[in-house]
Design a protein around this motif. Structure first.
Motif, PDB file in Angstrom:
ATOM      1  N   GLY A 158     -11.925  -4.446  14.323  1.00 19.30           N
ATOM      2  CA  GLY A 158     -12.379  -3.056  14.281  1.00 19.30           C
ATOM      3  C   GLY A 158     -11.275  -2.039  14.083  1.00 19.30           C
ATOM      4  O   GLY A 158     -11.535  -0.829  14.146  1.00 19.30           O
ATOM      5  N   ALA A 159     -10.039  -2.488  13.817  1.00 18.37           N
ATOM      6  CA  ALA A 159      -8.929  -1.528  13.688  1.00 18.37           C
ATOM      7  C   ALA A 159      -9.139  -0.592  12.501  1.00 18.37           C
ATOM      8  O   ALA A 159      -8.952   0.626  12.622  1.00 18.37           O
ATOM      9  CB  ALA A 159      -7.597  -2.267  13.557  1.00 18.37           C
ATOM     10  N   ALA A 160      -9.526  -1.157  11.361  1.00 11.06           N
ATOM     11  CA  ALA A 160      -9.669  -0.325  10.157  1.00 11.06           C
ATOM     12  C   ALA A 160     -10.761   0.716  10.367  1.00 11.06           C
ATOM     13  O   ALA A 160     -10.580   1.893  10.038  1.00 11.06           O
ATOM     14  CB  ALA A 160      -9.980  -1.201   8.947  1.00 11.06           C
ATOM     15  N   LYS A 161     -11.865   0.280  10.898  1.00 10.39           N
ATOM     16  CA  LYS A 161     -12.970   1.230  11.110  1.00 10.39           C
ATOM     17  C   LYS A 161     -12.542   2.332  12.092  1.00 10.39           C
ATOM     18  O   LYS A 161     -12.818   3.510  11.884  1.00 10.39           O
ATOM     19  CB  LYS A 161     -14.187   0.491  11.645  1.00 10.39           C
ATOM     20  N   ALA A 182     -17.824  -1.555  -0.294  1.00 16.76           N
ATOM     21  CA  ALA A 182     -18.746  -1.978   0.779  1.00 16.76           C
ATOM     22  C   ALA A 182     -18.182  -1.605   2.145  1.00 16.76           C
ATOM     23  O   ALA A 182     -18.910  -1.148   3.032  1.00 16.76           O
ATOM     24  CB  ALA A 182     -18.999  -3.483   0.691  1.00 16.76           C
ATOM     25  N   PHE A 183     -16.877  -1.782   2.318  1.00 17.91           N
ATOM     26  CA  PHE A 183     -16.269  -1.442   3.606  1.00 17.91           C
ATOM     27  C   PHE A 183     -16.452   0.046   3.899  1.00 17.91           C
ATOM     28  O   PHE A 183     -16.852   0.439   4.991  1.00 17.91           O
ATOM     29  CB  PHE A 183     -14.772  -1.800   3.627  1.00 17.91           C
ATOM     30  N   PHE A 184     -16.161   0.887   2.890  1.00 19.42           N
ATOM     31  CA  PHE A 184     -16.226   2.330   3.135  1.00 19.42           C
ATOM     32  C   PHE A 184     -17.665   2.830   3.253  1.00 19.42           C
ATOM     33  O   PHE A 184     -17.921   3.817   3.937  1.00 19.42           O
ATOM     34  CB  PHE A 184     -15.431   3.080   2.062  1.00 19.42           C
ATOM     35  N   SER A 198     -12.921  -1.739  -2.716  1.00 20.28           N
ATOM     36  CA  SER A 198     -13.743  -2.342  -1.657  1.00 20.28           C
ATOM     37  C   SER A 198     -14.789  -1.333  -1.166  1.00 20.28           C
ATOM     38  O   SER A 198     -14.768  -0.934   0.002  1.00 20.28           O
ATOM     39  CB  SER A 198     -12.862  -2.774  -0.477  1.00 20.28           C
ATOM     40  N   LEU A 243       0.813  -1.220   0.000  1.00 18.32           N
ATOM     41  CA  LEU A 243       0.000   0.000   0.000  1.00 18.32           C
ATOM     42  C   LEU A 243       0.846   1.269   0.000  1.00 18.32           C
ATOM     43  O   LEU A 243       0.310   2.370   0.036  1.00 18.32           O
ATOM     44  CB  LEU A 243      -0.891   0.027   1.258  1.00 18.32           C
ATOM     45  N   SER A 261     -19.811   1.277   4.883  1.00 17.73           N
ATOM     46  CA  SER A 261     -20.121   1.036   6.299  1.00 17.73           C
ATOM     47  C   SER A 261     -19.495   2.124   7.188  1.00 17.73           C
ATOM     48  O   SER A 261     -19.856   2.263   8.348  1.00 17.73           O
ATOM     49  CB  SER A 261     -19.670  -0.364   6.737  1.00 17.73           C
ATOM     50  N   ARG A 273      -6.663  -8.400  11.911  1.00 12.68           N
ATOM     51  CA  ARG A 273      -7.890  -7.998  11.217  1.00 12.68           C
ATOM     52  C   ARG A 273      -9.130  -8.520  11.950  1.00 12.68           C
ATOM     53  O   ARG A 273      -9.045  -9.430  12.766  1.00 12.68           O
ATOM     54  CB  ARG A 273      -7.873  -8.523   9.769  1.00 12.68           C
ATOM     55  N   GLY A 274     -10.261  -7.912  11.640  1.00 13.25           N
ATOM     56  CA  GLY A 274     -11.523  -8.378  12.201  1.00 13.25           C
ATOM     57  C   GLY A 274     -11.773  -7.918  13.625  1.00 13.25           C
ATOM     58  O   GLY A 274     -12.669  -8.417  14.299  1.00 13.25           O
ATOM     59  N   THR A 317     -11.355   3.220  -4.239  1.00 11.16           N
ATOM     60  CA  THR A 317     -11.211   1.888  -3.644  1.00 11.16           C
ATOM     61  C   THR A 317     -11.822   0.818  -4.523  1.00 11.16           C
ATOM     62  O   THR A 317     -12.720   1.100  -5.326  1.00 11.16           O
ATOM     63  CB  THR A 317     -11.898   1.850  -2.254  1.00 11.16           C
ATOM     64  N   LEU A 364      -5.218   2.446   3.518  1.00 12.48           N
ATOM     65  CA  LEU A 364      -5.789   1.827   4.721  1.00 12.48           C
ATOM     66  C   LEU A 364      -5.392   0.349   4.727  1.00 12.48           C
ATOM     67  O   LEU A 364      -5.668  -0.383   3.780  1.00 12.48           O
ATOM     68  CB  LEU A 364      -7.316   1.945   4.705  1.00 12.48           C
ATOM     69  N   GLY A 365      -4.738  -0.080   5.798  1.00 13.91           N
ATOM     70  CA  GLY A 365      -4.341  -1.481   5.874  1.00 13.91           C
ATOM     71  C   GLY A 365      -4.116  -1.928   7.302  1.00 13.91           C
ATOM     72  O   GLY A 365      -3.727  -1.135   8.165  1.00 13.91           O
ATOM     73  N   VAL A 366      -4.413  -3.193   7.535  1.00 13.49           N
ATOM     74  CA  VAL A 366      -4.238  -3.782   8.863  1.00 13.49           C
ATOM     75  C   VAL A 366      -3.464  -5.096   8.689  1.00 13.49           C
ATOM     76  O   VAL A 366      -3.737  -5.866   7.758  1.00 13.49           O
ATOM     77  CB  VAL A 366      -5.620  -4.023   9.536  1.00 13.49           C
TER      78      VAL A 366
HETATM   79  C1  LIG Z   1      -9.884  -3.995   4.496  1.00  9.78           C
HETATM   80  C2  LIG Z   1      -9.095  -4.027   5.823  1.00  9.78           C
HETATM   81  C3  LIG Z   1      -8.385  -2.689   5.982  1.00  9.78           C
HETATM   82  C4  LIG Z   1     -10.097  -4.271   6.972  1.00  9.78           C
HETATM   83  O1  LIG Z   1      -9.386  -4.238   8.204  1.00  9.78           O
HETATM   84  P1  LIG Z   1     -10.059  -4.783   9.581  1.00  9.78           P
HETATM   85  O2  LIG Z   1      -9.328  -4.154  10.717  1.00  9.78           O
HETATM   86  O3  LIG Z   1     -10.151  -6.254   9.536  1.00  9.78           O
HETATM   87  O4  LIG Z   1     -11.525  -4.165   9.455  1.00  9.78           O
HETATM   88  P2  LIG Z   1     -12.525  -3.918  10.689  1.00  9.78           P
HETATM   89  O5  LIG Z   1     -12.328  -5.013  11.685  1.00  9.78           O
HETATM   90  O6  LIG Z   1     -12.391  -2.515  11.160  1.00  9.78           O
HETATM   91  O7  LIG Z   1     -13.921  -4.085   9.965  1.00  9.78           O
HETATM   92  C5  LIG Z   1     -14.937  -3.122  10.105  1.00  9.78           C
HETATM   93  C6  LIG Z   1     -16.165  -3.607   9.370  1.00  9.78           C
HETATM   94  O8  LIG Z   1     -15.922  -3.724   7.947  1.00  9.78           O
HETATM   95  C7  LIG Z   1     -16.173  -5.045   7.484  1.00  9.78           C
HETATM   96  N1  LIG Z   1     -15.153  -5.364   6.488  1.00  9.78           N
HETATM   97  C8  LIG Z   1     -13.851  -5.647   6.694  1.00  9.78           C
HETATM   98  N2  LIG Z   1     -13.214  -5.834   5.512  1.00  9.78           N
HETATM   99  C9  LIG Z   1     -14.149  -5.657   4.545  1.00  9.78           C
HETATM  100  C10 LIG Z   1     -14.119  -5.711   3.109  1.00  9.78           C
HETATM  101  N3  LIG Z   1     -12.985  -5.980   2.416  1.00  9.78           N
HETATM  102  N4  LIG Z   1     -15.285  -5.482   2.440  1.00  9.78           N
HETATM  103  C11 LIG Z   1     -16.439  -5.200   3.111  1.00  9.78           C
HETATM  104  N5  LIG Z   1     -16.522  -5.122   4.460  1.00  9.78           N
HETATM  105  C12 LIG Z   1     -15.397  -5.364   5.146  1.00  9.78           C
HETATM  106  C13 LIG Z   1     -16.064  -5.913   8.732  1.00  9.78           C
HETATM  107  O9  LIG Z   1     -16.848  -7.090   8.570  1.00  9.78           O
HETATM  108  C14 LIG Z   1     -16.613  -5.006   9.823  1.00  9.78           C
HETATM  109  O10 LIG Z   1     -18.037  -4.995   9.789  1.00  9.78           O
HETATM  110  P3  LIG Z   1     -18.870  -4.810  11.172  1.00  9.78           P
HETATM  111  O11 LIG Z   1     -18.504  -3.441  11.703  1.00  9.78           O
HETATM  112  O12 LIG Z   1     -20.283  -4.915  10.710  1.00  9.78           O
HETATM  113  O13 LIG Z   1     -18.410  -5.937  12.043  1.00  9.78           O
HETATM  114  C15 LIG Z   1      -8.042  -5.180   5.857  1.00  9.78           C
HETATM  115  O14 LIG Z   1      -8.674  -6.387   5.486  1.00  9.78           O
HETATM  116  C16 LIG Z   1      -6.846  -4.958   4.952  1.00  9.78           C
HETATM  117  O15 LIG Z   1      -5.830  -4.392   5.391  1.00  9.78           O
HETATM  118  N6  LIG Z   1      -6.915  -5.392   3.675  1.00  9.78           N
HETATM  119  C17 LIG Z   1      -5.820  -5.215   2.718  1.00  9.78           C
HETATM  120  C18 LIG Z   1      -5.706  -3.775   2.246  1.00  9.78           C
HETATM  121  C19 LIG Z   1      -7.034  -3.216   1.719  1.00  9.78           C
HETATM  122  O16 LIG Z   1      -7.796  -3.908   1.041  1.00  9.78           O
HETATM  123  N7  LIG Z   1      -7.293  -1.912   2.045  1.00  9.78           N
HETATM  124  C20 LIG Z   1      -8.588  -1.231   1.818  1.00  9.78           C
HETATM  125  C21 LIG Z   1      -9.014  -1.138   0.434  1.00  9.78           C
HETATM  126  S1  LIG Z   1      -8.482   0.328  -0.430  1.00  9.78           S
END
Ligand SMILES: CC(C)(COP(=O)(O)OP(=O)(O)OC[C@H]1O[C@@H](n2cnc3c(N)ncnc32)[C@H](O)[C@@H]1OP(=O)(O)O)[C@@H](O)C(=O)NCCC(=O)NCCS
Length: 138
Positions: A70-73, A95-97, A93, A23, A99, A67-68, A91, A60-62
């Motif tokens: 809540g660090a990213a959020k 769906a993550f953003f 991804s 990243l 949320s 993972r899992g 992005t 954004l990366g963990v």
């Molecule tokens: C994506 C990433 C940052 C998530 O990190 P994480 O710390 O596991 O995420 P969190 O625990 O904060 O998850 C928060 C919420 O997002 C959801 N979530 C996590 N990864 C997700 C994804 N790829 N797509 C959709 N939702 C996702 C979780 O289920 C959680 O939902 P909840 O609040 O309903 O329980 C991590 O998997 C990562 O580093 N991936 C590689 C780099 C990457 O893809 N970066 C972002 C994309 S630009």
């Protein structure tokens, strides 16, 4: 887990983690970096890059072992809470953003937001999946 903004001269461990996760980008150490720390070790990061007419959340990366939890959020929430004004990102991804409160942007991308599909940063990503998103300032 502790979330905090990395101080001046503290970018090293965050940039190293970003590199491990694929990243990192040139000049990253000069941008605003937020880190998630566990037992004093950087296990997550996010960056805020300033362009002339907008700000971009990127890298954004963990660490996979953390993972899992809540660090990213928490990183995204801390960064946007400290950033006055809109924040944009690109992005594959959305769906993550979503949320985290971001919405897809179609027509009105700021002029200086990096054109998606045209940066080194995009190499290796499926460009047709790239979505530009914005979190509006409240
Ligand atoms: C994506 C990433 C940052 C998530 O990190 P994480 O710390 O596991 O995420 P969190 O625990 O904060 O998850 C928060 C919420 O997002 C959801 N979530 C996590 N990864 C997700 C994804 N790829 N797509 C959709 N939702 C996702 C979780 O289920 C959680 O939902 P909840 O609040 O309903 O329980 C991590 O998997 C990562 O580093 N991936 C590689 C780099 C990457 O893809 N970066 C972002 C994309 S630009």
């Amino acid at each position: 887990m502790r979330i905090r903004r990395a101080g001046q001269g503290e970018a090293g461990p965050a940039v190293e983690l970003a590199r491990k996760l694929g990243l990192d980008y040139p000049g990253m150490d000069a941008d605003e970096l937020w880190v998630a720390e566990e037992a004093g070790r950087v296990v997550g990061l996010v960056a805020l890059k300033t362009h002339p007419d907008c700000r971009e959340l990127c890298a954004l990366g963990v660490d996979p072992a953390h993972r899992g939890k809540g660090a990213a959020k928490a990183l995204v929430e801390a960064l946007v809470a400290a950033a006055p004004g809109d924040v944009h990102l690109a992005t594959v991804s959305p769906a993550f953003f979503e949320s985290c409160g971001f919405e897809a942007v179609t027509g009105d991308v700021p002029a200086t937001f990096p054109a998606k599909r045209e940066t080194d940063w995009c190499e290796g990503c499926r460009r047709e999946l790239c979505t530009v998103m914005r979190l509006k300032a409240t």
